[in-house]
Design a protein around this motif. Structure first.
Motif, PDB file in Angstrom:
ATOM      1  N   ALA A  64       0.846  -1.197   0.000  1.00 41.03           N
ATOM      2  CA  ALA A  64       0.000   0.000   0.000  1.00 41.03           C
ATOM      3  C   ALA A  64       0.886   1.254   0.000  1.00 41.03           C
ATOM      4  CB  ALA A  64      -0.898   0.002   1.233  1.00 41.03           C
ATOM      5  N   ARG A  65       0.368   2.322  -0.628  1.00 43.37           N
ATOM      6  CA  ARG A  65       1.113   3.579  -0.607  1.00 43.37           C
ATOM      7  C   ARG A  65       0.975   4.223   0.765  1.00 43.37           C
ATOM      8  NH1 ARG A  65       0.047   8.814  -2.841  1.00 43.37           N
ATOM      9  NH2 ARG A  65      -2.065   8.200  -3.374  1.00 43.37           N
ATOM     10  N   VAL A  66       2.087   4.660   1.340  1.00 48.16           N
ATOM     11  CA  VAL A  66       2.042   5.278   2.669  1.00 48.16           C
ATOM     12  C   VAL A  66       2.140   6.791   2.514  1.00 48.16           C
ATOM     13  CG1 VAL A  66       3.181   5.466   4.927  1.00 48.16           C
ATOM     14  CG2 VAL A  66       3.088   3.247   3.746  1.00 48.16           C
ATOM     15  N   SER A  71     -12.007   6.730  -4.688  1.00 44.79           N
ATOM     16  CA  SER A  71     -12.285   5.280  -4.685  1.00 44.79           C
ATOM     17  C   SER A  71     -11.125   4.419  -4.240  1.00 44.79           C
ATOM     18  CB  SER A  71     -12.734   4.771  -6.060  1.00 44.79           C
ATOM     19  OG  SER A  71     -13.556   5.653  -6.699  1.00 44.79           O
ATOM     20  N   ALA A  72     -10.190   4.991  -3.499  1.00 48.61           N
ATOM     21  CA  ALA A  72      -9.123   4.158  -2.955  1.00 48.61           C
ATOM     22  C   ALA A  72      -9.592   3.564  -1.632  1.00 48.61           C
ATOM     23  CB  ALA A  72      -7.867   4.987  -2.745  1.00 48.61           C
ATOM     24  N   ARG A  73      -9.084   2.347  -1.330  1.00 44.26           N
ATOM     25  CA  ARG A  73      -9.349   1.769  -0.012  1.00 44.26           C
ATOM     26  C   ARG A  73      -8.263   2.284   0.925  1.00 44.26           C
ATOM     27  NH1 ARG A  73      -9.148  -3.877  -2.742  1.00 44.26           N
ATOM     28  NH2 ARG A  73      -7.765  -2.505  -3.893  1.00 44.26           N
ATOM     29  N   ALA A  74      -8.683   2.981   1.978  1.00 40.61           N
ATOM     30  CA  ALA A  74      -7.713   3.680   2.816  1.00 40.61           C
ATOM     31  C   ALA A  74      -7.769   3.222   4.263  1.00 40.61           C
ATOM     32  CB  ALA A  74      -7.955   5.187   2.741  1.00 40.61           C
ATOM     33  N   GLY A  75      -6.601   3.251   4.911  1.00 46.17           N
ATOM     34  CA  GLY A  75      -6.504   2.979   6.344  1.00 46.17           C
ATOM     35  C   GLY A  75      -5.725   4.087   7.010  1.00 46.17           C
ATOM     36  N   VAL A  76      -5.913   4.232   8.315  1.00 49.66           N
ATOM     37  CA  VAL A  76      -5.182   5.260   9.060  1.00 49.66           C
ATOM     38  C   VAL A  76      -4.450   4.623  10.241  1.00 49.66           C
ATOM     39  CG1 VAL A  76      -6.672   7.196   8.424  1.00 49.66           C
ATOM     40  CG2 VAL A  76      -7.214   5.820  10.451  1.00 49.66           C
ATOM     41  N   LEU A  77      -3.416   5.319  10.661  1.00 51.85           N
ATOM     42  CA  LEU A  77      -2.538   4.836  11.724  1.00 51.85           C
ATOM     43  C   LEU A  77      -2.026   6.045  12.486  1.00 51.85           C
ATOM     44  CD1 LEU A  77      -0.615   2.605  12.865  1.00 51.85           C
ATOM     45  CD2 LEU A  77       0.804   2.933  10.846  1.00 51.85           C
ATOM     46  N   ALA A 124      -5.490  -6.581   4.102  1.00 59.58           N
ATOM     47  CA  ALA A 124      -6.842  -6.088   3.837  1.00 59.58           C
ATOM     48  C   ALA A 124      -6.962  -5.523   2.420  1.00 59.58           C
ATOM     49  CB  ALA A 124      -7.212  -5.015   4.863  1.00 59.58           C
ATOM     50  N   GLY A 125      -5.846  -5.546   1.665  1.00 53.65           N
ATOM     51  CA  GLY A 125      -5.886  -5.060   0.282  1.00 53.65           C
ATOM     52  C   GLY A 125      -6.078  -3.560   0.178  1.00 53.65           C
ATOM     53  N   LEU A 126      -5.600  -2.808   1.161  1.00 54.42           N
ATOM     54  CA  LEU A 126      -5.750  -1.350   1.109  1.00 54.42           C
ATOM     55  C   LEU A 126      -4.815  -0.759   0.053  1.00 54.42           C
ATOM     56  CD1 LEU A 126      -5.981  -0.379   4.901  1.00 54.42           C
ATOM     57  CD2 LEU A 126      -7.794  -1.042   3.304  1.00 54.42           C
ATOM     58  N   ASP A 127      -5.232   0.361  -0.522  1.00 57.94           N
ATOM     59  CA  ASP A 127      -4.402   1.060  -1.501  1.00 57.94           C
ATOM     60  C   ASP A 127      -3.507   2.093  -0.832  1.00 57.94           C
ATOM     61  OD1 ASP A 127      -5.776  -0.125  -3.830  1.00 57.94           O
ATOM     62  OD2 ASP A 127      -7.481   1.066  -3.115  1.00 57.94           O
ATOM     63  N   VAL A 128      -4.039   2.686   0.248  1.00 54.39           N
ATOM     64  CA  VAL A 128      -3.369   3.825   0.872  1.00 54.39           C
ATOM     65  C   VAL A 128      -3.385   3.680   2.395  1.00 54.39           C
ATOM     66  CG1 VAL A 128      -3.561   6.327   1.251  1.00 54.39           C
ATOM     67  CG2 VAL A 128      -4.063   5.377  -1.006  1.00 54.39           C
ATOM     68  N   VAL A 129      -2.250   3.999   3.014  1.00 53.95           N
ATOM     69  CA  VAL A 129      -2.195   4.105   4.479  1.00 53.95           C
ATOM     70  C   VAL A 129      -1.824   5.548   4.816  1.00 53.95           C
ATOM     71  CG1 VAL A 129      -0.984   3.407   6.589  1.00 53.95           C
ATOM     72  CG2 VAL A 129      -1.475   1.712   4.801  1.00 53.95           C
ATOM     73  N   VAL A 130      -2.667   6.221   5.570  1.00 52.98           N
ATOM     74  CA  VAL A 130      -2.351   7.576   6.027  1.00 52.98           C
ATOM     75  C   VAL A 130      -1.892   7.459   7.476  1.00 52.98           C
ATOM     76  CG1 VAL A 130      -3.198   9.912   6.398  1.00 52.98           C
ATOM     77  CG2 VAL A 130      -4.113   8.539   4.496  1.00 52.98           C
ATOM     78  N   ALA A 131      -0.635   7.869   7.737  1.00 49.30           N
ATOM     79  CA  ALA A 131      -0.074   7.701   9.082  1.00 49.30           C
ATOM     80  C   ALA A 131       0.308   9.052   9.662  1.00 49.30           C
ATOM     81  CB  ALA A 131       1.148   6.787   9.025  1.00 49.30           C
ATOM     82  N   VAL A 132       0.006   9.231  10.949  1.00 46.15           N
ATOM     83  CA  VAL A 132       0.476  10.410  11.676  1.00 46.15           C
ATOM     84  C   VAL A 132       1.667   9.959  12.514  1.00 46.15           C
ATOM     85  CG1 VAL A 132      -0.162  12.318  13.198  1.00 46.15           C
ATOM     86  CG2 VAL A 132      -1.940  11.118  11.883  1.00 46.15           C
ATOM     87  N   PRO A 133       2.894  10.396  12.166  1.00 40.93           N
ATOM     88  CA  PRO A 133       4.056   9.970  12.948  1.00 40.93           C
ATOM     89  C   PRO A 133       3.948  10.467  14.382  1.00 40.93           C
ATOM     90  CG  PRO A 133       4.729  11.007  10.875  1.00 40.93           C
ATOM     91  CD  PRO A 133       3.260  11.275  11.050  1.00 40.93           C
ATOM     92  N   PRO A 134       4.497   9.706  15.342  1.00 39.46           N
ATOM     93  CA  PRO A 134       4.442  10.144  16.744  1.00 39.46           C
ATOM     94  C   PRO A 134       5.466  11.237  16.995  1.00 39.46           C
ATOM     95  CG  PRO A 134       5.717   8.128  16.579  1.00 39.46           C
ATOM     96  CD  PRO A 134       5.211   8.434  15.191  1.00 39.46           C
ATOM     97  N   GLY A 174       9.144   2.921  -8.898  1.00 36.46           N
ATOM     98  CA  GLY A 174       8.327   4.039  -9.315  1.00 36.46           C
ATOM     99  C   GLY A 174       6.955   4.098  -8.664  1.00 36.46           C
ATOM    100  N   THR A 175       6.648   3.156  -7.780  1.00 32.69           N
ATOM    101  CA  THR A 175       5.318   3.144  -7.144  1.00 32.69           C
ATOM    102  C   THR A 175       5.353   3.848  -5.795  1.00 32.69           C
ATOM    103  OG1 THR A 175       5.660   1.044  -6.004  1.00 32.69           O
ATOM    104  CG2 THR A 175       4.722   0.977  -8.212  1.00 32.69           C
TER     105      THR A 175
END
Ligand code: TXA
Ligand code: MG
Length: 334
Positions: free
Chosen positions: A234-236, A256-262, A300-310, A333-334
């Motif tokens: 997944a792209r982070v 339409s991307a499947r996204a997760g957060v962290l 989970a086949g997510l396309d994108v993970v959006v993370a907030v660094p600590p 290149g991805t």
């Protein structure tokens, strides 16, 4: 001194692991940081097999794991007093020391450098295996090259399958990010990789500031210091704060991307459909769950993970470093 083993690893399994290492085979084992893929550090054939299975370039050095600080002098030509201070304070523990190598250390261990990396892990199964084996065990993280490090036995099996001869299951890793690498092969110590021991702890012990210089090891870049490393499929995307994470996740979903957060305590006000991968309460917990969360994103086949660094204090510096590398552009290149 005998340390009780976690219930799921028997003394027979430890003996079997040591036998396999002697036969030149590969044994994955838990450490307090991440699982390691172990090979006899004095066997060129075993080390070649290790590099094959890792799919790792041959000029990338590996860490030698030993049962006690006494073994450091078997591997090194010279150990500065300050390095001994760090070892006395943090071994067993998530600290790796890079020192000038002894003449007997194989090029397959050092990647041809005149230095060697050594550490004593703080994990009962690891220590039992190292004692039973008796020698040094070369062990990179037990993942394929460039992928996310495993913090459970299941993650090792999922990544390496039948390429590993035995996986010792010591449960989830206590720290969750790799060891801090202190390079003391020159006149001054330099931190080459932030990890389980915080920079300020090292500086407090030495009574002096220590520079962090990743990406310069002389010769080829060390793998843990490549810009794009520790990356899931997944792209982070890094967010500056929770509100930014909510906005970025919303953008992804709108496309339409499947996204997760962290992120620490993340969870409220998320757009519908966004998966909360982990919402650790503290920085230490963030370190512990980080790699599992990145793996879960792929599962989970997510396309994108959006993370907030600590916050970059304590273990937060290592977590922020791994997230930055996971978010860096890939060689493909991805
Ligand atoms: O926590 C850890 O250190 C884990 C567990 C299994 O002990 N091991 C680990 O190994 O992270 P690996 O191979 O994934 O990363 C080892 C790092 C690499 O960045 C490598 O370049 C660096 O250590 N390294 C090894 N020998 C070195 C040397 N002689 N000089 C500079 N860097 C070295
Ligand atoms: Mg690694």
């Amino acid at each position: 001194m005998s340390v009780p083993l976690p219930v799921d690893v028997s003394p027979e399994e430890i003996t079997r692991g040591a036998e396999l290492l002697r036969e030149g085979r590969l044994v994955a084992f838990p450490t307090e940081t991440v699982y390691g893929l172990g090979a006899d550090a004095s066997s060129p054939a075993a080390l070649r097999r290790l590099y094959d299975v890792k799919r790792r370039p041959a000029d990338h050095p590996v860490i030698v794991h030993v049962a006690s600080a006494d073994a450091l002098s078997d591997w090194s030509a010279a150990v500065p007093d300050g390095a001994r201070v760090l070892a006395a304070a943090h071994w067993p523990g998530p600290l790796t020391l890079v020192v000038r190598r002894a003449a007997t250390v194989l090029d397959e261990v050092t990647g041809g450098r005149d230095t060697v990396a050594v550490r004593v892990p703080d994990q009962p199964v690891a220590l039992a295996l190292l004692r039973a084996f008796g020698g040094g065990v070369a062990a990179p993280s037990a993942n394929r090259f460039g992928r996310v490090s495993p913090t459970t036995a299941a993650a090792v099996r999922a990544d390496l399958g039948d390429d590993v001869d035995l996986v010792l299951d010591g449960g989830p890793c206590r720290v969750g990010v790799e060891s801090t690498i202190v390079d003391w092969s020159g006149d001054e110590p330099v931190i080459r990789r932030e990890g389980g021991v915080a920079r300020d702890e090292i500086e407090a012990l030495l009574g002096a500031p220590v520079a962090v210089r990743t990406g310069e090891t002389g010769g080829a870049a060390a793998p843990g210091t490549l810009a794009s490393h520790y990356a899931p499929r997944a792209r982070v995307i890094l967010a500056v704060d929770d509100a930014d994470a909510v906005r970025q996740a919303g953008d992804a979903v709108a496309h339409s991307a499947r996204a997760g957060v962290l992120g620490v305590h993340l969870g409220a006000d998320l757009p519908a459909g966004v998966v909360v991968l982990a919402s650790p309460a503290t920085t230490d917990e963030y370190a512990r769950v980080l790699y599992g969360a990145l793996r879960a994103a792929d599962d989970a086949g997510l396309d994108v993970v959006v993370a907030v660094p600590p916050d970059a204090r304590g273990l937060g510096a290592a977590v922020a470093d791994r997230l930055r590398r996971a978010a860096a552009p890939r060689a493909d290149g991805t």
